[in-house]
Design an enzyme around this catalytic site. Structure first.
Site, PDB file in Angstrom:
ATOM      1  N   HIS A   1      17.445  15.498  23.960  1.00 43.69           N
ATOM      2  CA  HIS A   1      18.606  15.876  24.760  1.00 43.69           C
ATOM      3  C   HIS A   1      19.637  14.757  24.759  1.00 43.69           C
ATOM      4  O   HIS A   1      19.358  13.631  24.370  1.00 43.69           O
ATOM      5  CB  HIS A   1      18.162  16.194  26.185  1.00 43.69           C
ATOM      6  CG  HIS A   1      17.013  17.154  26.254  1.00 43.69           C
ATOM      7  ND1 HIS A   1      17.173  18.508  26.352  1.00 43.69           N
ATOM      8  CD2 HIS A   1      15.664  16.952  26.191  1.00 43.69           C
ATOM      9  CE1 HIS A   1      15.987  19.104  26.364  1.00 43.69           C
ATOM     10  NE2 HIS A   1      15.054  18.174  26.275  1.00 43.69           N
TER      11      HIS A   1
ATOM     12  N   ARG B   1      14.092  24.526  25.091  1.00 46.98           N
ATOM     13  CA  ARG B   1      15.187  24.524  24.111  1.00 46.98           C
ATOM     14  C   ARG B   1      14.904  23.584  22.944  1.00 46.98           C
ATOM     15  O   ARG B   1      15.371  23.829  21.830  1.00 46.98           O
ATOM     16  CB  ARG B   1      16.513  24.193  24.789  1.00 46.98           C
ATOM     17  CG  ARG B   1      16.573  22.919  25.612  1.00 46.98           C
ATOM     18  CD  ARG B   1      17.896  22.893  26.371  1.00 46.98           C
ATOM     19  NE  ARG B   1      18.125  21.695  27.172  1.00 46.98           N
ATOM     20  CZ  ARG B   1      17.720  21.547  28.429  1.00 46.98           C
ATOM     21  NH1 ARG B   1      17.020  22.506  29.016  1.00 46.98           N
ATOM     22  NH2 ARG B   1      18.004  20.441  29.105  1.00 46.98           N
TER      23      ARG B   1
ATOM     24  N   ARG C   1      19.952  16.555  18.773  1.00 47.15           N
ATOM     25  CA  ARG C   1      19.844  17.356  19.981  1.00 47.15           C
ATOM     26  C   ARG C   1      19.302  18.737  19.626  1.00 47.15           C
ATOM     27  O   ARG C   1      19.348  19.167  18.471  1.00 47.15           O
ATOM     28  CB  ARG C   1      21.208  17.500  20.658  1.00 47.15           C
ATOM     29  CG  ARG C   1      21.726  16.229  21.294  1.00 47.15           C
ATOM     30  CD  ARG C   1      23.123  16.425  21.850  1.00 47.15           C
ATOM     31  NE  ARG C   1      23.153  17.375  22.953  1.00 47.15           N
ATOM     32  CZ  ARG C   1      24.273  17.756  23.570  1.00 47.15           C
ATOM     33  NH1 ARG C   1      25.453  17.292  23.155  1.00 47.15           N
ATOM     34  NH2 ARG C   1      24.227  18.621  24.565  1.00 47.15           N
ATOM     35  N   HIS C   2      18.798  19.422  20.610  1.00 46.92           N
ATOM     36  CA  HIS C   2      18.374  20.806  20.440  1.00 46.92           C
ATOM     37  C   HIS C   2      19.570  21.673  20.040  1.00 46.92           C
ATOM     38  O   HIS C   2      20.733  21.284  20.222  1.00 46.92           O
ATOM     39  CB  HIS C   2      17.791  21.331  21.751  1.00 46.92           C
ATOM     40  CG  HIS C   2      18.725  21.148  22.915  1.00 46.92           C
ATOM     41  ND1 HIS C   2      19.798  21.985  23.170  1.00 46.92           N
ATOM     42  CD2 HIS C   2      18.775  20.189  23.872  1.00 46.92           C
ATOM     43  CE1 HIS C   2      20.443  21.575  24.234  1.00 46.92           C
ATOM     44  NE2 HIS C   2      19.845  20.472  24.686  1.00 46.92           N
TER      45      HIS C   2
ATOM     46  N   ILE D   1      19.075 -14.853  -1.180  1.00 49.53           N
ATOM     47  CA  ILE D   1      20.085 -15.266  -2.164  1.00 49.53           C
ATOM     48  C   ILE D   1      21.233 -14.268  -2.190  1.00 49.53           C
ATOM     49  O   ILE D   1      22.410 -14.638  -2.313  1.00 49.53           O
ATOM     50  CB  ILE D   1      19.458 -15.397  -3.568  1.00 49.53           C
ATOM     51  CG1 ILE D   1      18.264 -16.362  -3.527  1.00 49.53           C
ATOM     52  CG2 ILE D   1      20.501 -15.880  -4.577  1.00 49.53           C
ATOM     53  CD1 ILE D   1      18.588 -17.727  -2.990  1.00 49.53           C
TER      54      ILE D   1
ATOM     55  N   ARG E   1      10.183 -16.034   5.802  1.00 50.37           N
ATOM     56  CA  ARG E   1       9.003 -15.445   6.438  1.00 50.37           C
ATOM     57  C   ARG E   1       9.374 -14.370   7.459  1.00 50.37           C
ATOM     58  O   ARG E   1       8.530 -13.911   8.218  1.00 50.37           O
ATOM     59  CB  ARG E   1       8.179 -16.526   7.122  1.00 50.37           C
ATOM     60  CG  ARG E   1       7.003 -17.066   6.301  1.00 50.37           C
ATOM     61  CD  ARG E   1       7.384 -17.573   4.961  1.00 50.37           C
ATOM     62  NE  ARG E   1       6.246 -18.199   4.256  1.00 50.37           N
ATOM     63  CZ  ARG E   1       6.356 -18.842   3.107  1.00 50.37           C
ATOM     64  NH1 ARG E   1       7.554 -18.950   2.514  1.00 50.37           N
ATOM     65  NH2 ARG E   1       5.294 -19.370   2.522  1.00 50.37           N
ATOM     66  N   GLY E   2      10.634 -13.976   7.516  1.00 50.48           N
ATOM     67  CA  GLY E   2      11.047 -12.894   8.411  1.00 50.48           C
ATOM     68  C   GLY E   2      11.366 -13.325   9.819  1.00 50.48           C
ATOM     69  O   GLY E   2      11.382 -12.493  10.734  1.00 50.48           O
TER      70      GLY E   2
ATOM     71  N   GLU F   1      15.120  15.842  29.287  1.00 53.51           N
ATOM     72  CA  GLU F   1      16.480  15.455  29.660  1.00 53.51           C
ATOM     73  C   GLU F   1      16.492  14.720  30.998  1.00 53.51           C
ATOM     74  O   GLU F   1      15.560  14.868  31.810  1.00 53.51           O
ATOM     75  CB  GLU F   1      17.366  16.700  29.723  1.00 53.51           C
ATOM     76  CG  GLU F   1      18.817  16.458  30.149  1.00 53.51           C
ATOM     77  CD  GLU F   1      19.595  15.539  29.204  1.00 53.51           C
ATOM     78  OE1 GLU F   1      19.184  14.357  29.071  1.00 53.51           O
ATOM     79  OE2 GLU F   1      20.600  15.987  28.633  1.00 53.51           O
TER      80      GLU F   1
ATOM     81  N   ARG G   1      24.683 -25.035  11.583  1.00 50.68           N
ATOM     82  CA  ARG G   1      24.713 -25.977  10.462  1.00 50.68           C
ATOM     83  C   ARG G   1      25.853 -25.661   9.500  1.00 50.68           C
ATOM     84  O   ARG G   1      26.569 -26.566   9.056  1.00 50.68           O
ATOM     85  CB  ARG G   1      23.373 -25.939   9.722  1.00 50.68           C
ATOM     86  CG  ARG G   1      23.379 -26.688   8.384  1.00 50.68           C
ATOM     87  CD  ARG G   1      22.048 -26.618   7.687  1.00 50.68           C
ATOM     88  NE  ARG G   1      21.561 -25.271   7.488  1.00 50.68           N
ATOM     89  CZ  ARG G   1      22.005 -24.463   6.529  1.00 50.68           C
ATOM     90  NH1 ARG G   1      22.974 -24.839   5.711  1.00 50.68           N
ATOM     91  NH2 ARG G   1      21.488 -23.254   6.393  1.00 50.68           N
TER      92      ARG G   1
ATOM     93  N   ASN H   1      24.214  25.451  27.883  1.00 44.44           N
ATOM     94  CA  ASN H   1      25.359  24.835  27.206  1.00 44.44           C
ATOM     95  C   ASN H   1      26.524  25.807  27.179  1.00 44.44           C
ATOM     96  O   ASN H   1      27.682  25.425  27.407  1.00 44.44           O
ATOM     97  CB  ASN H   1      25.003  24.440  25.773  1.00 44.44           C
ATOM     98  CG  ASN H   1      24.080  23.242  25.695  1.00 44.44           C
ATOM     99  OD1 ASN H   1      23.215  23.157  24.826  1.00 44.44           O
ATOM    100  ND2 ASN H   1      24.244  22.286  26.604  1.00 44.44           N
TER     101      ASN H   1
ATOM    102  N   GLY I   1       8.514 -21.338  11.630  1.00 46.71           N
ATOM    103  CA  GLY I   1       8.029 -20.773  10.380  1.00 46.71           C
ATOM    104  C   GLY I   1       8.817 -21.267   9.184  1.00 46.71           C
ATOM    105  O   GLY I   1       9.951 -21.743   9.309  1.00 46.71           O
TER     106      GLY I   1
ATOM    107  N   ARG J   1      14.720 -13.253  -2.534  1.00 48.36           N
ATOM    108  CA  ARG J   1      15.799 -12.611  -3.290  1.00 48.36           C
ATOM    109  C   ARG J   1      16.850 -12.003  -2.356  1.00 48.36           C
ATOM    110  O   ARG J   1      18.051 -12.066  -2.640  1.00 48.36           O
ATOM    111  CB  ARG J   1      15.217 -11.548  -4.221  1.00 48.36           C
ATOM    112  CG  ARG J   1      14.401 -12.170  -5.371  1.00 48.36           C
ATOM    113  CD  ARG J   1      13.869 -11.136  -6.341  1.00 48.36           C
ATOM    114  NE  ARG J   1      13.239 -11.793  -7.488  1.00 48.36           N
ATOM    115  CZ  ARG J   1      13.893 -12.211  -8.563  1.00 48.36           C
ATOM    116  NH1 ARG J   1      15.213 -12.019  -8.657  1.00 48.36           N
ATOM    117  NH2 ARG J   1      13.252 -12.821  -9.552  1.00 48.36           N
ATOM    118  N   LEU J   2      16.403 -11.427  -1.236  1.00 43.90           N
ATOM    119  CA  LEU J   2      17.361 -10.927  -0.251  1.00 43.90           C
ATOM    120  C   LEU J   2      18.192 -12.068   0.324  1.00 43.90           C
ATOM    121  O   LEU J   2      19.385 -11.918   0.590  1.00 43.90           O
ATOM    122  CB  LEU J   2      16.621 -10.198   0.874  1.00 43.90           C
ATOM    123  CG  LEU J   2      16.078  -8.806   0.553  1.00 43.90           C
ATOM    124  CD1 LEU J   2      15.222  -8.289   1.707  1.00 43.90           C
ATOM    125  CD2 LEU J   2      17.225  -7.838   0.291  1.00 43.90           C
TER     126      LEU J   2
END
Length: 734
Positions: free
Chosen positions: A686, A601, A549-550, A466, A345-346, A622, A374, A556, A341, A463-464
């Site tokens: 969980h 839970r 988590r719950h 650069i 272009r990602g 879980e 490179r 517990n 590509g 732009r990202l």
């Protein structure tokens, strides 16, 4: 279940009173007694105990008293089986610290008599006088049942749970609250500060903050360009499987029976010592451990010429890998995904996401970025002219580093690597033909072409680039860097040739997640099919994913694993705080959704959240602890000393239960759907499940998954977008 009637403190049936001992013996039942004490205003650290002529004690020595277990914030409980012909018990309650015999406070009054499971009417209260003169009052409850030996063998705790109605039974799997419920705040204790930043806590050093780093810098280091680095010292960021050279390590082999599958497999000897099987992953490579070594290795070697390349996985992934090894061509055992590509272009972000996904599934995958090679060999400050097609020196230099990177990838595959992601423009047929010749007889190539026609997305990506690329790190003038990169892009566009040869996948305008196309040609096999399925559902639309988590559950509090208990009082407070957090954090995200497991839970933790769809996923349940469900770790160690997870916690499977690799396999549909979603998602699940999900986003090696810290009452926000993955943590309460 059970063979008799239940006796409680509020009275006993006449039928039960008239039963003879002969009737009881004929029924084969034993008396199971549950003692409970409750103090709603408990402010002391003292723990209730029982001593006297009760089973497992049989003594009036207070140092041998049995500690009661906390069932809830205010309730304590002790259960035991009464031996036959010994159904009159003489005992008392006492209070003392859990791990100390002093101070000790015995209840006031005479000792208690429990006859046939019943206490006298005047024995419903226990009074304790402390040194300070304060008198503590506890309510006493007793329940007794006749239980058959078969029921006892199946675990009385499970028997009780079966008859305890679930608080969420008959709740639909999908529910939608169209509007927030009216009323005041959910209690003062559940309120939150207006500024959610008040609850932010530091994320661990290994958190999912790849978005703060240029993606290409996180790829593999060019070992062919780094002096002093050989193949044996090349680090593997993914799951490492060490396979010794059979010619050097093993002198002879024997055969041993695998009890889990009833087949015979080669078992090597070393120093006249037989290895030991550790088989805890269905379909995964069998692990062999020498009795004189702590290093595990794979004994599954279905081919020659390369070292073992089996995935660290269970289920379908492992089954497909075995089939490919046994029936496929030799070069098909290793897969090279070659990106194609134009710049911006990602490609690198797509490669990084695919690498993370395949690693998480258990495939040893590495991302090789030619730009990194490179910059190391020719420097980062190359002007746009370096990338012109009519610049022979530049063309030769770029082809040279591409060949070096590809050879490094092939060398790594020869050492056991499975999938290599080759990240470069590869924008013309001549370059791609060079790579195909290098791969002949060594690996299978699939070209992955990314095409984007949206000028706004391309401009954003430029732009990202650069801002983040090392190519422009020393360029102080942003506009000058922008102009240079656009000139570089124009040089590539002049000679760009779309893929039309070999096996390929084309992603056309898929970045935004709105529509787009996927074109495939000559794609077959399990792993290529999974890659296509992943790419169909992935996009780079920014959105948060909240993992938590719950709220604290009753198990517990008791220190028990698994189960399906409700949440404690502390858990209820967290559920209300979580609802307030979600309302404030996602107030403008009306398309957000709440995902829970099917265990009560998590459903109860989500219940105060309104205004968003709630979806129950069985895949989010879980980890199944099998026969260990409902036990404490101390009970497992005592009753099943041969069961040890420490050797290989990733692959260890609870008897009749699951391993972490099993959990990862059933979570793949969840990951695919999280990638596909374009709106925020709150996942309430969980510890083991969230460890596996978090490992995917943070790109953590599989061997670290069972050890990832996942505290209660903490929210992990994963921000997904074009810049990668960024993590933020909120701790709402201790």
């Amino acid at each position: 279940m059970g063979t008799g009637s239940s006796k409680q403190t509020d009275g006993t049936s006449e039928e039960t009173k008239d039963r003879t001992d002969d009737d009881d013996d004929q029924a084969g039942g034993q008396l199971y007694v549950s003692l409970k004490m409750e103090n709603l205003k408990l402010t002391t650290h003292l723990v209730p105990h029982v001593y006297g002529s009760v089973p497992l004690v049989g003594s009036w020595d207070s140092s041998k008293a049995l500690s009661m277990e906390r069932e809830s914030v205010s309730m304590w409980e002790l259960s035991f089986v009464v031996p036959p012909n010994h159904e009159t018990l003489d005992f008392k309650f006492l209070l003392k610290p859990k791990d100390s015999d002093t101070p000790c406070f015995v209840e006031e009054g005479p000792s208690r008599l429990l006859i046939g499971g019943a206490l006298g009417e005047d024995a419903r209260v226990a009074l304790f006088k402390l040194d300070s003169g304060e008198v503590l009052e506890y309510q006493v409850f007793v329940k007794a049942d006749r239980v058959s030996p078969f029921d006892l063998a199946a675990s009385w705790r499970a028997y009780q749970d079966n008859f305890r109605p679930s608080a969420v039974r008959w709740m639909p799997d999908v529910s939608i609250n169209s509007a927030p419920q009216t009323g005041g705040e959910n209690g003062a204790s559940a309120g939150l500060e207006l500024d959610l930043e008040h609850y932010v806590v530091p994320a661990p050093s290994t958190s999912a903050n790849s978005g703060q780093v240029y993606a290409a810098n996180m790829t593999e280091n060019p070992r062919s360009l780094i002096s002093g680095s050989g193949g044996s010292s090349y680090s593997n960021k993914g799951m490492e499987v060490i396979v010794p050279d059979p010619s050097k390590v093993f002198q002879s082999s024997g055969m041993a029976e695998s009890k889990s599958v009833g087949t015979f497999s080669p078992l090597h000897r070393q120093d006249s010592q037989r290895g030991l099987f550790v088989d805890r992953g269905v379909g995964s490579p069998r692990l062999v451990k020498s009795s004189s070594s702590n290093i595990f290795s794979s004994d599954l070697n279905l081919g020659t010429g390369t070292k073992n390349s089996m995935p660290a996985a269970a289920g379908a992934v492992a089954a497909a890998a075995v089939a490919d090894q046994m029936l496929g061509l030799k070069e098909d055992r290793h897969l090279a995904i070659v990106l194609v590509g134009l710049p911006a272009r990602g490609k690198t972000f797509t490669a990084a996401k695919l690498t993370r996904y395949l690693r998480w599934l258990g495939h040893d995958t590495k991302h090789f970025n030619v730009g990194k090679y490179r910059r190391l060999k020719h420097g980062a400050n190359q002007a746009a002219d370096f990338f012109r097609a009519d610049n022979p020196e530049g063309m030769e230099a770029r082809n040279e580093v591409a060949a070096l990177a590809f050879e490094d990838m092939l060398s790594w595959m020869h050492e056991g690597g499975q999938v290599g992601i080759f990240d470069a423009t590869n924008s013309n047929k001549r370059r791609r033909n060079m790579l195909m010749k290098l791969a002949e007889g060594k690996c299978k190539i699939i070209f992955l072409e990314t095409i984007c026609n949206d000028r706004n997305i391309i401009e954003r990506n430029i732009r990202l680039k650069i801002q983040q690329s090392p190519d422009y790190a020393e360029e102080p003038d942003f506009e000058a860097g922008l102009e240079d990169f656009k000139n570089r892009l124009a040089n590539y566009e002049k000679v760009y040739e779309p893929v039309g040869e070999g096996s390929y996948i084309k992603m056309i305008d898929k970045v935004s997640g709105h529509g787009g196309q996927i074109q495939v040609n000559n794609i077959s096999g399990y792993l290529p099919g999974r890659i296509v399925f992943f790419l169909v559902n992935t996009h780079l639309t920014p959105r948060p994913i909240l993992l938590t988590r719950h709220g604290e559950s009753q198990d517990n509090v008791r220190g028990r694993i698994g189960g399906d208990t409700a949440i404690s009082e502390k858990g209820e407070i967290y559920s209300k705080k979580l609802a307030n957090f979600v309302r404030k954090r996602l107030k403008s995200e009306r398309a957000a959704s709440i995902w829970t497991s099917t265990l009560q839970r998590t459903i109860l933790t989500a219940s105060p959240i309104v205004g968003f769809p709630k979806i129950q996923w069985r895949a989010l349940d879980e980890i199944n602890a099998g026969v260990c469900d409902g036990m404490t770790y101390e009970e497992i160690k005592k009753n099943m000393p041969e069961e040890s997870r420490k050797k290989d916690k990733l692959r260890y499977r609870y008897p009749r239960g699951e391993s972490y690799l099993d959990v990862i396999q059933r979570l793949e549909p969840v990951i695919i759907e999280l990638e596909r979603q374009r709106a925020p998602v709150v996942v309430i699940s969980h510890q083991a499940v969230l460890r596996a999900l978090y490992a995917y986003f943070a790109d953590r090696p599989l061997k670290e998954v069972p050890h990832i810290e996942m505290p209660l009452h903490t929210i992990i926000e994963i921000q997904m977008g074009v810049t990668g993955v960024v993590e933020k943590r909120y701790k709402l309460m201790d």
